[in-house]
Scaffold this active site. Sequence first.
Site, mmCIF file in Angstrom:
data_model
loop_
_atom_site.group_PDB
_atom_site.id
_atom_site.type_symbol
_atom_site.label_atom_id
_atom_site.label_comp_id
_atom_site.label_asym_id
_atom_site.label_seq_id
_atom_site.Cartn_x
_atom_site.Cartn_y
_atom_site.Cartn_z
ATOM 1 N N HIS A 159 -24.509 7.768 17.707
ATOM 2 C CA HIS A 159 -23.194 8.300 18.074
ATOM 3 C C HIS A 159 -22.615 7.460 19.206
ATOM 4 C CE1 HIS A 159 -23.204 11.935 15.623
ATOM 5 N NE2 HIS A 159 -24.506 11.964 15.837
ATOM 6 N N THR A 211 -37.764 0.279 18.901
ATOM 7 C CA THR A 211 -36.446 -0.116 19.395
ATOM 8 C C THR A 211 -36.204 -1.606 19.170
ATOM 9 O OG1 THR A 211 -37.374 -0.519 21.584
ATOM 10 C CG2 THR A 211 -36.453 1.673 21.182
ATOM 11 N N ARG A 226 -44.780 -1.374 21.453
ATOM 12 C CA ARG A 226 -45.135 -2.746 21.836
ATOM 13 C C ARG A 226 -46.257 -3.211 20.924
ATOM 14 N NH1 ARG A 226 -40.877 -3.221 24.612
ATOM 15 N NH2 ARG A 226 -40.761 -2.362 26.697
#
Length: 238
Positions: A159, A211, A226
């Site tokens: 969003h 991410t 990681r």
Amino acid sequence: VSGYAFSGPHQGFGSMARAWTRFWLRFSGARGLGRVAARLAAIPAPPHKGRVVLAQMSPRGFIEPTATIFHSALSLGNGCYIGDRAMLYQRHQGGAIRMEDKVYLYRDVILETGMGGSITIGEGTSLHPKTQVHANVSDIVIGRGVMLASNCSLYSYDHGIAPGMPIKGQDLRSKGPIVIGDGAWLGDGVRVLSGVAVGQGAVIAAGSVLTRDVKENCIAAGNPARVIRSRGNQEERA
Ligand SMILES: CC(C)(COP(=O)(O)OP(=O)(O)OC[C@H]1O[C@@H](n2cnc3c(N)ncnc32)[C@H](O)[C@@H]1OP(=O)(O)O)[C@@H](O)C(=O)NCCC(=O)NCCS
């Protein structure tokens, strides 16, 4: 004790049950009387993941009568399985959902496309219960032979969060498509954010939040995820 006349992990289908199921599979479908035939076909089938046998018995695959397909651009390869209460949903301007051969969606899986986003799932890939794939704004491409464990979620959008105005009123945005390489394994509850690519054969540990990209054959864990080592190193270590 099994409640199914012909089921059990080591028994498979008896020949009578197979004949019954094959007969009704010819008429099974996602709507109307097809659903009735699907229910009849499934009577002798084992429960839970064992029900993929229904998809393996017909090139048309098997769509559970409790699944919902609310999508005008769905293409299914041969032998696909769409499980109980699975939801294939097209929002405003949603792009296609393409499933190659032998894609298995187990119960409560959600596939959603909207705002130009599309979903492609390669041959032999399985999505385990409650996994969600939401392709809004950008595409999501899942390769061949990928295993997505239960409770994973892939969102190719965010969003808008500009200050001074309600988030609810802001446009959706995206850092780009999500791509999961062939043969990757995502453990239980992995979250994949927009713009992330997972390389072929990579392993993502349970509960990780991705991410950033993960290169092929690497093992990644944590929030944010990681790389902890490569699969090659693991074999050397053993
Ligand atoms: C990724 C995985 C396969 C690695 O297993 P492994 O090779 O035995 O790894 P180890 O247990 O030796 O752990 C290696 C390191 O990663 C860490 N780690 C492992 N899994 C982790 C996780 N889910 N989240 C965060 N860190 C994790 C360990 O704490 C360890 O860290 P340390 O070296 O600092 O002690 C395993 O941890 C995993 O997550 N499996 C998924 C299980 C699952 O979801 N099954 C569903 C069935 S499809």
